[in-house]
Design a protein around this motif. Structure first.
Motif, PDB file in Angstrom:
ATOM      1  N   VAL A  80       0.853  -1.186   0.000  1.00  0.00           N
ATOM      2  CA  VAL A  80       0.000   0.000   0.000  1.00  0.00           C
ATOM      3  C   VAL A  80       0.887   1.234   0.000  1.00  0.00           C
ATOM      4  O   VAL A  80       1.898   1.295   0.710  1.00  0.00           O
ATOM      5  CB  VAL A  80      -0.950   0.021   1.212  1.00  0.00           C
ATOM      6  CG1 VAL A  80      -1.581   1.402   1.390  1.00  0.00           C
ATOM      7  CG2 VAL A  80      -2.053  -1.011   1.037  1.00  0.00           C
ATOM      8  N   THR A  81       0.504   2.206  -0.820  1.00  0.00           N
ATOM      9  CA  THR A  81       1.165   3.500  -0.874  1.00  0.00           C
ATOM     10  C   THR A  81       0.088   4.577  -0.892  1.00  0.00           C
ATOM     11  O   THR A  81      -1.101   4.262  -0.757  1.00  0.00           O
ATOM     12  CB  THR A  81       2.090   3.591  -2.105  1.00  0.00           C
ATOM     13  OG1 THR A  81       2.819   4.827  -2.059  1.00  0.00           O
ATOM     14  CG2 THR A  81       1.299   3.516  -3.401  1.00  0.00           C
ATOM     15  N   THR A  82       0.474   5.830  -1.046  1.00  0.00           N
ATOM     16  CA  THR A  82      -0.504   6.896  -1.179  1.00  0.00           C
ATOM     17  C   THR A  82      -0.808   7.120  -2.661  1.00  0.00           C
ATOM     18  O   THR A  82       0.084   7.036  -3.503  1.00  0.00           O
ATOM     19  CB  THR A  82       0.013   8.211  -0.563  1.00  0.00           C
ATOM     20  OG1 THR A  82       1.287   8.521  -1.116  1.00  0.00           O
ATOM     21  CG2 THR A  82       0.135   8.088   0.940  1.00  0.00           C
ATOM     22  N   CYS A  83      -2.055   7.418  -2.962  1.00  0.00           N
ATOM     23  CA  CYS A  83      -2.447   7.592  -4.365  1.00  0.00           C
ATOM     24  C   CYS A  83      -1.754   8.786  -5.012  1.00  0.00           C
ATOM     25  O   CYS A  83      -1.470   8.763  -6.210  1.00  0.00           O
ATOM     26  CB  CYS A  83      -3.962   7.750  -4.473  1.00  0.00           C
ATOM     27  SG  CYS A  83      -4.898   6.272  -3.992  1.00  0.00           S
ATOM     28  N   HIS A  84      -1.452   9.831  -4.230  1.00  0.00           N
ATOM     29  CA  HIS A  84      -0.841  11.004  -4.860  1.00  0.00           C
ATOM     30  C   HIS A  84       0.574  10.707  -5.348  1.00  0.00           C
ATOM     31  O   HIS A  84       1.076  11.394  -6.239  1.00  0.00           O
ATOM     32  CB  HIS A  84      -0.884  12.226  -3.930  1.00  0.00           C
ATOM     33  CG  HIS A  84       0.101  12.220  -2.812  1.00  0.00           C
ATOM     34  ND1 HIS A  84      -0.211  11.861  -1.518  1.00  0.00           N
ATOM     35  CD2 HIS A  84       1.422  12.549  -2.789  1.00  0.00           C
ATOM     36  CE1 HIS A  84       0.845  11.971  -0.751  1.00  0.00           C
ATOM     37  NE2 HIS A  84       1.857  12.392  -1.491  1.00  0.00           N
ATOM     38  N   VAL A  85       1.229   9.682  -4.799  1.00  0.00           N
ATOM     39  CA  VAL A  85       2.539   9.272  -5.317  1.00  0.00           C
ATOM     40  C   VAL A  85       2.388   8.713  -6.733  1.00  0.00           C
ATOM     41  O   VAL A  85       3.255   8.909  -7.592  1.00  0.00           O
ATOM     42  CB  VAL A  85       3.194   8.235  -4.381  1.00  0.00           C
ATOM     43  CG1 VAL A  85       4.386   7.559  -5.063  1.00  0.00           C
ATOM     44  CG2 VAL A  85       3.641   8.889  -3.087  1.00  0.00           C
ATOM     45  N   LEU A  86       1.278   8.007  -6.993  1.00  0.00           N
ATOM     46  CA  LEU A  86       1.069   7.367  -8.293  1.00  0.00           C
ATOM     47  C   LEU A  86       0.388   8.276  -9.309  1.00  0.00           C
ATOM     48  O   LEU A  86       0.221   7.884 -10.466  1.00  0.00           O
ATOM     49  CB  LEU A  86       0.214   6.101  -8.112  1.00  0.00           C
ATOM     50  CG  LEU A  86       0.716   5.066  -7.106  1.00  0.00           C
ATOM     51  CD1 LEU A  86      -0.224   3.873  -7.084  1.00  0.00           C
ATOM     52  CD2 LEU A  86       2.134   4.622  -7.422  1.00  0.00           C
ATOM     53  N   ALA A  87      -0.024   9.472  -8.898  1.00  0.00           N
ATOM     54  CA  ALA A  87      -0.798  10.354  -9.772  1.00  0.00           C
ATOM     55  C   ALA A  87      -0.070  10.618 -11.083  1.00  0.00           C
ATOM     56  O   ALA A  87       1.125  10.920 -11.099  1.00  0.00           O
ATOM     57  CB  ALA A  87      -1.081  11.679  -9.057  1.00  0.00           C
ATOM     58  N   LYS A  88      -0.815  10.450 -12.211  1.00  0.00           N
ATOM     59  CA  LYS A  88      -0.351  10.743 -13.567  1.00  0.00           C
ATOM     60  C   LYS A  88       0.763   9.814 -14.050  1.00  0.00           C
ATOM     61  O   LYS A  88       1.393  10.077 -15.082  1.00  0.00           O
ATOM     62  CB  LYS A  88       0.089  12.212 -13.692  1.00  0.00           C
ATOM     63  CG  LYS A  88      -1.009  13.199 -13.320  1.00  0.00           C
ATOM     64  CD  LYS A  88      -0.623  14.615 -13.615  1.00  0.00           C
ATOM     65  CE  LYS A  88      -1.715  15.582 -13.174  1.00  0.00           C
ATOM     66  NZ  LYS A  88      -3.001  15.343 -13.821  1.00  0.00           N
ATOM     67  N   ALA A  89       1.035   8.722 -13.327  1.00  0.00           N
ATOM     68  CA  ALA A  89       2.083   7.783 -13.746  1.00  0.00           C
ATOM     69  C   ALA A  89       1.556   6.825 -14.814  1.00  0.00           C
ATOM     70  O   ALA A  89       0.439   6.324 -14.718  1.00  0.00           O
ATOM     71  CB  ALA A  89       2.592   6.984 -12.551  1.00  0.00           C
ATOM     72  N   SER A  90       2.367   6.563 -15.841  1.00  0.00           N
ATOM     73  CA  SER A  90       2.037   5.538 -16.837  1.00  0.00           C
ATOM     74  C   SER A  90       2.474   4.164 -16.360  1.00  0.00           C
ATOM     75  O   SER A  90       1.862   3.155 -16.697  1.00  0.00           O
ATOM     76  CB  SER A  90       2.710   5.867 -18.172  1.00  0.00           C
ATOM     77  OG  SER A  90       2.186   7.055 -18.715  1.00  0.00           O
ATOM     78  N   ASN A  91       3.540   4.110 -15.591  1.00  0.00           N
ATOM     79  CA  ASN A  91       3.981   2.857 -14.972  1.00  0.00           C
ATOM     80  C   ASN A  91       4.825   3.191 -13.752  1.00  0.00           C
ATOM     81  O   ASN A  91       5.266   4.332 -13.574  1.00  0.00           O
ATOM     82  CB  ASN A  91       4.752   1.978 -15.967  1.00  0.00           C
ATOM     83  CG  ASN A  91       5.980   2.671 -16.511  1.00  0.00           C
ATOM     84  OD1 ASN A  91       7.031   2.696 -15.868  1.00  0.00           O
ATOM     85  ND2 ASN A  91       5.862   3.251 -17.707  1.00  0.00           N
ATOM     86  N   PHE A  92       5.046   2.193 -12.913  1.00  0.00           N
ATOM     87  CA  PHE A  92       5.822   2.421 -11.705  1.00  0.00           C
ATOM     88  C   PHE A  92       6.452   1.121 -11.236  1.00  0.00           C
ATOM     89  O   PHE A  92       6.047   0.021 -11.652  1.00  0.00           O
ATOM     90  CB  PHE A  92       4.956   3.033 -10.596  1.00  0.00           C
ATOM     91  CG  PHE A  92       3.746   2.233 -10.220  1.00  0.00           C
ATOM     92  CD1 PHE A  92       3.769   1.342  -9.158  1.00  0.00           C
ATOM     93  CD2 PHE A  92       2.560   2.363 -10.933  1.00  0.00           C
ATOM     94  CE1 PHE A  92       2.646   0.611  -8.807  1.00  0.00           C
ATOM     95  CE2 PHE A  92       1.433   1.637 -10.589  1.00  0.00           C
ATOM     96  CZ  PHE A  92       1.478   0.750  -9.529  1.00  0.00           C
ATOM     97  N   VAL A  93       7.455   1.232 -10.376  1.00  0.00           N
ATOM     98  CA  VAL A  93       8.173   0.084  -9.839  1.00  0.00           C
ATOM     99  C   VAL A  93       8.316   0.247  -8.338  1.00  0.00           C
ATOM    100  O   VAL A  93       8.183   1.354  -7.793  1.00  0.00           O
ATOM    101  CB  VAL A  93       9.571  -0.069 -10.483  1.00  0.00           C
ATOM    102  CG1 VAL A  93       9.465  -0.250 -11.991  1.00  0.00           C
ATOM    103  CG2 VAL A  93      10.473   1.115 -10.136  1.00  0.00           C
ATOM    104  N   VAL A  94       8.581  -0.869  -7.657  1.00  0.00           N
ATOM    105  CA  VAL A  94       9.009  -0.816  -6.264  1.00  0.00           C
ATOM    106  C   VAL A  94      10.446  -1.315  -6.225  1.00  0.00           C
ATOM    107  O   VAL A  94      10.824  -2.218  -6.980  1.00  0.00           O
ATOM    108  CB  VAL A  94       8.098  -1.658  -5.339  1.00  0.00           C
ATOM    109  CG1 VAL A  94       6.690  -1.099  -5.337  1.00  0.00           C
ATOM    110  CG2 VAL A  94       8.085  -3.125  -5.741  1.00  0.00           C
ATOM    111  N   LYS A  95      11.252  -0.726  -5.367  1.00  0.00           N
ATOM    112  CA  LYS A  95      12.661  -1.094  -5.314  1.00  0.00           C
ATOM    113  C   LYS A  95      13.193  -1.007  -3.905  1.00  0.00           C
ATOM    114  O   LYS A  95      12.681  -0.258  -3.063  1.00  0.00           O
ATOM    115  CB  LYS A  95      13.502  -0.219  -6.255  1.00  0.00           C
ATOM    116  CG  LYS A  95      13.639   1.234  -5.835  1.00  0.00           C
ATOM    117  CD  LYS A  95      14.492   2.024  -6.803  1.00  0.00           C
ATOM    118  CE  LYS A  95      15.944   1.571  -6.805  1.00  0.00           C
ATOM    119  NZ  LYS A  95      16.657   1.932  -5.572  1.00  0.00           N
ATOM    120  N   ARG A  96      14.240  -1.783  -3.665  1.00  0.00           N
ATOM    121  CA  ARG A  96      14.959  -1.748  -2.396  1.00  0.00           C
ATOM    122  C   ARG A  96      16.386  -2.176  -2.682  1.00  0.00           C
ATOM    123  O   ARG A  96      16.618  -3.237  -3.269  1.00  0.00           O
ATOM    124  CB  ARG A  96      14.301  -2.670  -1.376  1.00  0.00           C
ATOM    125  CG  ARG A  96      14.974  -2.652  -0.008  1.00  0.00           C
ATOM    126  CD  ARG A  96      14.162  -3.430   1.011  1.00  0.00           C
ATOM    127  NE  ARG A  96      14.825  -3.441   2.300  1.00  0.00           N
ATOM    128  CZ  ARG A  96      15.679  -4.381   2.693  1.00  0.00           C
ATOM    129  NH1 ARG A  96      15.931  -5.429   1.900  1.00  0.00           N
ATOM    130  NH2 ARG A  96      16.256  -4.318   3.871  1.00  0.00           N
TER     131      ARG A  96
END
Length: 415
Positions: A66-82
């Motif tokens: 779970v993340t916040t929606c405003h982090v994903l706003a307007k993104a075409s794609n995204f990744v999680v990393k560590r």
């Protein structure tokens, strides 16, 4: 039949039921060692693979974060990393009303966190935030739960002194037993150690709320979605809502998000960003102590850029005032209102009027003011329906020939 762990809502409820008993408090180093593998960084990209935003995410079930929606706003794609490990991710359950988005990752084996019992948050308890502020992965900050903010009988925001910075949004706020109390969302821009998180008990409702919203939209007749969004834009603000603007430096092209999040509605006053901006419910400005929006805030007239009760085309007025922020500069401006026309906010047509301000800024010296002024030109688009400015443009030539040329534009209202 699906295994229980495949259903995030059932998994979350079961986890909460198993954790009612109190565990031994952990030392900060032991707590960090236990949880660090369950908090990941989020990176978002546009259609051309250009970076957009950075945030954090918490593992709440196998293959789910779970993340916040405003982090994903307007993104075409995204990744999680560590560290040096990166996974592609997809959106599963969006709940923009609470700014919580559940994402899923294939072949992901990170350990889910445990949830604190619902309603167990106590003002004064020791808490720990883990996230990725300013790209610094797996950062731990310690503090107290300093307040429970909200309305309508529910705690809509957890206030904490644990530090939250840019990039931390979507991270975890944990109790001293290592159980998730909330998802970190934002911090007050003027400092003061005022930071906020959404309660973890909201996570159990996330799938149902997201599916209900999607089902309602699928059943709407043609054109209803547009009308519904328009109504949502004009609804009164509540605690937890946020106005998302984008500030653009037109000389360099740099774009910066500016968030005004509602932390309290009391009587006819709305408090944003822990009191750094206070407005009347009709949109008129009461006070600004931190100019988060650049000249939109720092040069604001008393009452704001639309200070009249009823703004009408053809109106004119004169302003002579000293700002309450920054250098307390004297402004002498003439305002005029143009004809009403339509513009778009978050994909919706909104009627606006253009208010033009032309005049001078004088530097204050002692008890008087400099007799030599510098020109200021401001144009704002004011929406009577939304009772606020949806676009602000300013050009100001400062001393030594430096120039300010910036815009601030409302892109959406998070609810």
């Amino acid at each position: 039949m699906k295994p229980t762990w495949m259903n995030p809502a059932r998994w979350l409820c079961a986890a909460g039921a198993l954790l009612v008993g109190h565990a031994a408090a952990l030392e900060p180093d032991a707590l960090f060692a236990k949880l660090t593998g369950s908090v990941w960084a989020v990176r978002t990209f546009d259609a051309q693979e250009r970076p957009l935003r950075a945030g954090s995410a918490v593992v709440i079930a196998p293959g789910r974060l779970v993340t916040t929606c405003h982090v994903l706003a307007k993104a075409s794609n995204f990744v999680v990393k560590r560290d040096n490990v990166t996974y592609g991710a997809t959106l599963e359950y969006p709940d923009p009303g609470r700014d919580l988005c559940q994402i899923k990752v294939a072949n992901f084996t990170a350990t889910p966190v445990a949830l604190a019992p619902a309603g167990g948050a106590r003002v004064g308890q020791r808490v720990y935030a883990i996230g990725n502020p300013r790209g610094l992965e797996n950062t731990l900050s310690e503090g107290l739960l300093s307040g429970l903010r909200g309305g309508d009988g529910e705690a809509r925001l957890l206030q904490t002194t644990a530090v939250i910075a840019s990039g931390s949004a979507g991270g975890g706020l944990f109790d001293s037993d290592g159980r998730l109390l909330g998802i970190t969302t934002f911090a007050a821009r003027d400092g003061g150690n005022l930071n906020f998180a959404m309660p973890a008990e909201f996570l159990a409702e996330l799938p149902a709320r997201a599916q209900a919203q999607l089902a309602a939209r699928a059943n709407e007749p043609e054109g209803a979605a547009r009308r519904r969004v328009g109504v949502a834009l004009a609804e009164p603000l509540r605690a937890g809502d946020a106005l998302e603007y984008v500030r653009t430096d037109r000389l360099t092209g740099n774009r910066t998000p500016v968030i005004y999040r509602v932390d309290r509605v009391q009587g006819d006053e709305v408090s944003f960003n822990a009191g750094s901006r206070i407005e009347k419910t009709n949109g008129q400005v009461v006070s600004i102590t931190s100019p988060a929006g650049g000249m939109f805030d720092s040069a604001s007239p008393p009452g704001g850029w639309a200070p009249k009760d009823e703004v009408q085309p053809g109106m004119r007025w004169h302003l002579d005032y000293v700002t309450t922020t920054d250098d307390r500069l004297r402004h002498e401006l003439n305002a005029s209102v143009g004809a009403e026309h339509a513009t778009r906010v978050d994909g919706v047509d909104v009627n606006v009027m253009r208010i033009s301000y032309d005049g001078w800024i004088y530097a204050s010296y002692g008890t008087g003011a400099s007799p030599v002024g510098t020109p200021l030109n401001v144009a704002v688009l004011y929406s009577p329906e939304l009772k606020r400015i949806v676009k602000f443009e300013a050009t100001y030539r400062r001393a030594y020939a430096s120039v300010t040329n910036e815009t601030l534009e409302l892109v959406r209202i998070q609810r």
